[in-house]
Motif scaffolding. Structure first.
Motif, PDB file in Angstrom:
ATOM      1  N   TYR A  58       0.835  -1.200   0.000  1.00  0.00           N
ATOM      2  CA  TYR A  58       0.000   0.000   0.000  1.00  0.00           C
ATOM      3  C   TYR A  58       0.870   1.249   0.000  1.00  0.00           C
ATOM      4  O   TYR A  58       0.616   2.192  -0.749  1.00  0.00           O
ATOM      5  CB  TYR A  58      -0.938   0.012   1.201  1.00  0.00           C
ATOM      6  CG  TYR A  58      -1.741   1.281   1.282  1.00  0.00           C
ATOM      7  CD1 TYR A  58      -2.868   1.457   0.489  1.00  0.00           C
ATOM      8  CD2 TYR A  58      -1.343   2.331   2.109  1.00  0.00           C
ATOM      9  CE1 TYR A  58      -3.598   2.633   0.523  1.00  0.00           C
ATOM     10  CE2 TYR A  58      -2.062   3.510   2.154  1.00  0.00           C
ATOM     11  CZ  TYR A  58      -3.184   3.657   1.362  1.00  0.00           C
ATOM     12  OH  TYR A  58      -3.893   4.842   1.396  1.00  0.00           O
ATOM     13  N   LEU A  59       1.900   1.261   0.835  1.00  0.00           N
ATOM     14  CA  LEU A  59       2.773   2.439   0.899  1.00  0.00           C
ATOM     15  C   LEU A  59       3.479   2.678  -0.427  1.00  0.00           C
ATOM     16  O   LEU A  59       3.542   3.815  -0.900  1.00  0.00           O
ATOM     17  CB  LEU A  59       3.791   2.283   2.027  1.00  0.00           C
ATOM     18  CG  LEU A  59       3.238   2.310   3.443  1.00  0.00           C
ATOM     19  CD1 LEU A  59       4.347   2.042   4.464  1.00  0.00           C
ATOM     20  CD2 LEU A  59       2.543   3.633   3.742  1.00  0.00           C
ATOM     21  N   ARG A  60       4.001   1.629  -1.035  1.00  0.00           N
ATOM     22  CA  ARG A  60       4.695   1.775  -2.317  1.00  0.00           C
ATOM     23  C   ARG A  60       3.743   2.280  -3.405  1.00  0.00           C
ATOM     24  O   ARG A  60       4.105   3.134  -4.203  1.00  0.00           O
ATOM     25  CB  ARG A  60       5.333   0.446  -2.742  1.00  0.00           C
ATOM     26  CG  ARG A  60       6.540   0.063  -1.913  1.00  0.00           C
ATOM     27  CD  ARG A  60       7.706   0.921  -2.275  1.00  0.00           C
ATOM     28  NE  ARG A  60       8.903   0.500  -1.560  1.00  0.00           N
ATOM     29  CZ  ARG A  60       9.991   1.235  -1.487  1.00  0.00           C
ATOM     30  NH1 ARG A  60      10.037   2.404  -2.070  1.00  0.00           N
ATOM     31  NH2 ARG A  60      11.027   0.816  -0.822  1.00  0.00           N
ATOM     32  N   LYS A  61       2.522   1.746  -3.421  1.00  0.00           N
ATOM     33  CA  LYS A  61       1.550   2.201  -4.411  1.00  0.00           C
ATOM     34  C   LYS A  61       1.196   3.667  -4.173  1.00  0.00           C
ATOM     35  O   LYS A  61       1.129   4.469  -5.114  1.00  0.00           O
ATOM     36  CB  LYS A  61       0.284   1.354  -4.367  1.00  0.00           C
ATOM     37  CG  LYS A  61      -0.729   1.786  -5.399  1.00  0.00           C
ATOM     38  CD  LYS A  61      -1.982   0.950  -5.363  1.00  0.00           C
ATOM     39  CE  LYS A  61      -2.934   1.479  -6.421  1.00  0.00           C
ATOM     40  NZ  LYS A  61      -4.286   1.106  -6.174  1.00  0.00           N
ATOM     41  N   ALA A  62       0.972   4.031  -2.917  1.00  0.00           N
ATOM     42  CA  ALA A  62       0.634   5.413  -2.586  1.00  0.00           C
ATOM     43  C   ALA A  62       1.753   6.358  -3.011  1.00  0.00           C
ATOM     44  O   ALA A  62       1.495   7.444  -3.543  1.00  0.00           O
ATOM     45  CB  ALA A  62       0.358   5.544  -1.091  1.00  0.00           C
ATOM     46  N   ILE A  63       2.987   5.949  -2.811  1.00  0.00           N
ATOM     47  CA  ILE A  63       4.129   6.758  -3.230  1.00  0.00           C
ATOM     48  C   ILE A  63       4.130   6.909  -4.753  1.00  0.00           C
ATOM     49  O   ILE A  63       4.306   8.008  -5.275  1.00  0.00           O
ATOM     50  CB  ILE A  63       5.454   6.132  -2.745  1.00  0.00           C
ATOM     51  CG1 ILE A  63       5.576   6.254  -1.226  1.00  0.00           C
ATOM     52  CG2 ILE A  63       6.648   6.784  -3.433  1.00  0.00           C
ATOM     53  CD1 ILE A  63       6.688   5.412  -0.621  1.00  0.00           C
ATOM     54  N   SER A  64       3.903   5.813  -5.454  1.00  0.00           N
ATOM     55  CA  SER A  64       4.015   5.844  -6.918  1.00  0.00           C
ATOM     56  C   SER A  64       2.953   6.716  -7.576  1.00  0.00           C
ATOM     57  O   SER A  64       3.197   7.278  -8.640  1.00  0.00           O
ATOM     58  CB  SER A  64       3.966   4.434  -7.494  1.00  0.00           C
ATOM     59  OG  SER A  64       2.666   3.888  -7.394  1.00  0.00           O
ATOM     60  N   VAL A  65       1.785   6.846  -6.958  1.00  0.00           N
ATOM     61  CA  VAL A  65       0.720   7.662  -7.555  1.00  0.00           C
ATOM     62  C   VAL A  65       0.510   8.980  -6.796  1.00  0.00           C
ATOM     63  O   VAL A  65      -0.442   9.693  -7.048  1.00  0.00           O
ATOM     64  CB  VAL A  65      -0.614   6.882  -7.652  1.00  0.00           C
ATOM     65  CG1 VAL A  65      -0.462   5.686  -8.560  1.00  0.00           C
ATOM     66  CG2 VAL A  65      -1.139   6.490  -6.291  1.00  0.00           C
TER      67      VAL A  65
END
Length: 75
Positions: A29-36
């Motif tokens: 979730y954190l990585r996805k949130a960072i990427s978008v």
């Protein structure tokens, strides 16, 4: 979000998972949130700041609206 990305990149994969669990979320979730460039929930922002010992701040995670969420941090 750049502070969070940089912080996570200093951790080994197993440390990232432990960190995310301590923040009551997942590393995915954190990585996805960072990427978008997703706005994180204010509660999660506080957890991240707490679990990074202030290395990642609420202000950095919500740069456009942190003053409205946490007015006590102004000044």
């Amino acid at each position: 979000m750049e502070q969070l990305r940089n912080y996570l990149n200093t951790l080994k994969p197993y440390q990232q998972m432990i960190f995310a669990e301590n923040c009551e979320t997942s590393i995915g979730y954190l990585r996805k949130a960072i990427s978008v460039s997703q706005n994180l929930n204010p509660i999660l922002c506080v957890q991240i700041e707490k679990n990074t010992q202030g290395k990642v701040t609420r202000q950095a995670l919500r740069p456009h609206d942190w003053q409205r969420i946490w007015p006590e941090l102004i000044g």
